[in-house]
Write a protein that holds these residues in place. Sequence first.
Motif, PDB file in Angstrom:
ATOM      1  N   VAL A   1       9.309  17.479  27.583  1.00 17.35           N
ATOM      2  CA  VAL A   1       8.989  19.312  27.586  1.00 17.35           C
ATOM      3  C   VAL A   1      10.167  19.282  26.706  1.00 17.35           C
ATOM      4  O   VAL A   1      11.050  18.018  27.501  1.00 17.35           O
ATOM      5  N   THR A   2      10.713  19.780  25.836  1.00 14.65           N
ATOM      6  CA  THR A   2      11.549  20.027  25.303  1.00 14.65           C
ATOM      7  C   THR A   2      12.709  21.414  25.695  1.00 14.65           C
ATOM      8  O   THR A   2      13.509  21.519  24.940  1.00 14.65           O
ATOM      9  N   THR A   3      11.751  21.939  26.438  1.00 18.01           N
ATOM     10  CA  THR A   3      12.639  23.339  26.256  1.00 18.01           C
ATOM     11  C   THR A   3      13.557  23.491  27.154  1.00 18.01           C
ATOM     12  O   THR A   3      13.143  23.136  28.840  1.00 18.01           O
ATOM     13  N   PRO A   4      14.912  23.559  27.493  1.00 19.34           N
ATOM     14  CA  PRO A   4      15.485  23.288  28.714  1.00 19.34           C
ATOM     15  C   PRO A   4      15.408  24.145  30.019  1.00 19.34           C
ATOM     16  O   PRO A   4      15.602  23.477  30.799  1.00 19.34           O
ATOM     17  N   LEU A   5      14.363  25.125  29.906  1.00 17.96           N
ATOM     18  CA  LEU A   5      14.329  26.491  31.084  1.00 17.96           C
ATOM     19  C   LEU A   5      13.088  25.469  31.837  1.00 17.96           C
ATOM     20  O   LEU A   5      13.124  25.291  32.995  1.00 17.96           O
ATOM     21  N   GLU A   6      12.854  24.570  31.224  1.00 18.86           N
ATOM     22  CA  GLU A   6      11.455  23.597  32.656  1.00 18.86           C
ATOM     23  C   GLU A   6      12.272  22.579  32.748  1.00 18.86           C
ATOM     24  O   GLU A   6      11.202  22.478  33.855  1.00 18.86           O
ATOM     25  N   TYR A   7      13.438  21.900  32.943  1.00 18.54           N
ATOM     26  CA  TYR A   7      14.256  22.039  33.679  1.00 18.54           C
ATOM     27  C   TYR A   7      15.114  22.048  35.013  1.00 18.54           C
ATOM     28  O   TYR A   7      15.424  22.464  35.013  1.00 18.54           O
ATOM     29  N   ASN A   8      14.180  21.288  35.870  1.00 16.85           N
ATOM     30  CA  ASN A   8      14.830  22.315  36.911  1.00 16.85           C
ATOM     31  C   ASN A   8      15.926  21.260  37.545  1.00 16.85           C
ATOM     32  O   ASN A   8      16.676  22.001  38.374  1.00 16.85           O
ATOM     33  N   TYR A   9      17.151  20.416  37.145  1.00 13.88           N
ATOM     34  CA  TYR A   9      18.369  19.914  37.858  1.00 13.88           C
ATOM     35  C   TYR A   9      18.759  19.609  36.704  1.00 13.88           C
ATOM     36  O   TYR A   9      18.094  18.588  35.779  1.00 13.88           O
ATOM     37  N   TRP A  10      20.269  19.274  36.366  1.00  9.52           N
ATOM     38  CA  TRP A  10      21.572  18.988  35.302  1.00  9.52           C
ATOM     39  C   TRP A  10      22.313  18.029  35.781  1.00  9.52           C
ATOM     40  O   TRP A  10      22.987  19.140  37.128  1.00  9.52           O
ATOM     41  N   GLY A  11      22.465  17.640  35.478  1.00 11.95           N
ATOM     42  CA  GLY A  11      24.274  16.844  35.488  1.00 11.95           C
ATOM     43  C   GLY A  11      25.498  17.629  34.593  1.00 11.95           C
ATOM     44  O   GLY A  11      24.908  18.561  33.977  1.00 11.95           O
ATOM     45  N   GLN A  12      26.332  17.154  35.001  1.00  8.31           N
ATOM     46  CA  GLN A  12      27.306  18.229  34.003  1.00  8.31           C
ATOM     47  C   GLN A  12      28.048  17.762  33.073  1.00  8.31           C
ATOM     48  O   GLN A  12      28.190  18.010  32.513  1.00  8.31           O
ATOM     49  N   GLY A  13      27.243  16.957  32.624  1.00  5.27           N
ATOM     50  CA  GLY A  13      27.183  16.635  30.637  1.00  5.27           C
ATOM     51  C   GLY A  13      28.180  15.840  30.685  1.00  5.27           C
ATOM     52  O   GLY A  13      28.936  15.723  32.053  1.00  5.27           O
ATOM     53  N   THR A  14      28.711  14.590  29.372  1.00  7.68           N
ATOM     54  CA  THR A  14      29.378  13.726  29.682  1.00  7.68           C
ATOM     55  C   THR A  14      29.870  13.875  27.660  1.00  7.68           C
ATOM     56  O   THR A  14      28.780  13.927  26.575  1.00  7.68           O
ATOM     57  N   LEU A  15      30.668  14.096  27.792  1.00  4.57           N
ATOM     58  CA  LEU A  15      31.258  14.162  25.823  1.00  4.57           C
ATOM     59  C   LEU A  15      31.149  13.274  24.947  1.00  4.57           C
ATOM     60  O   LEU A  15      31.603  12.035  25.533  1.00  4.57           O
TER      61      LEU A  15
END
Length: 123
Positions: A104-118
């Motif tokens: 699935v490529t749509t962000p809205l379809e994901y339930n949980y997210w990490g904080q991100g790394t640059l």
Amino acid sequence: VQLQASGGGLVQAGGSLTLSCAASARTFSNYAMGWFRQAPGKEREFVASIRWSGSGSMYASSVKGRFTISRDNAKNTVYLQMNSLKPEDTAVYYCAARAGVAGVTTPLEYNYWGQGTLVTVSS
């Protein structure tokens, strides 16, 4: 599910980095995992995804052949190996989990997210 992404940094064009995403859930193996990225002024975009079993993966055309997603369910961790990096790969990279099918490529379809790394790739 709590996700903690790490491994970002500054690298020269042509170099490599490996991102890691550690999950808190004991049911980590139930989730399909994905990596997304967001460059300044741009929308968040799909990078790669992997099935709960690790047996199937999918990539954005812009990274196919250069990036590899993998997971270790025993360690509750998903990885993104990035080779032949280009300046246009510069972005904040996020890992995400979804309780459903992979690919699935749509962000809205994901339930949980990490904080991100640059990740910054210099030319």
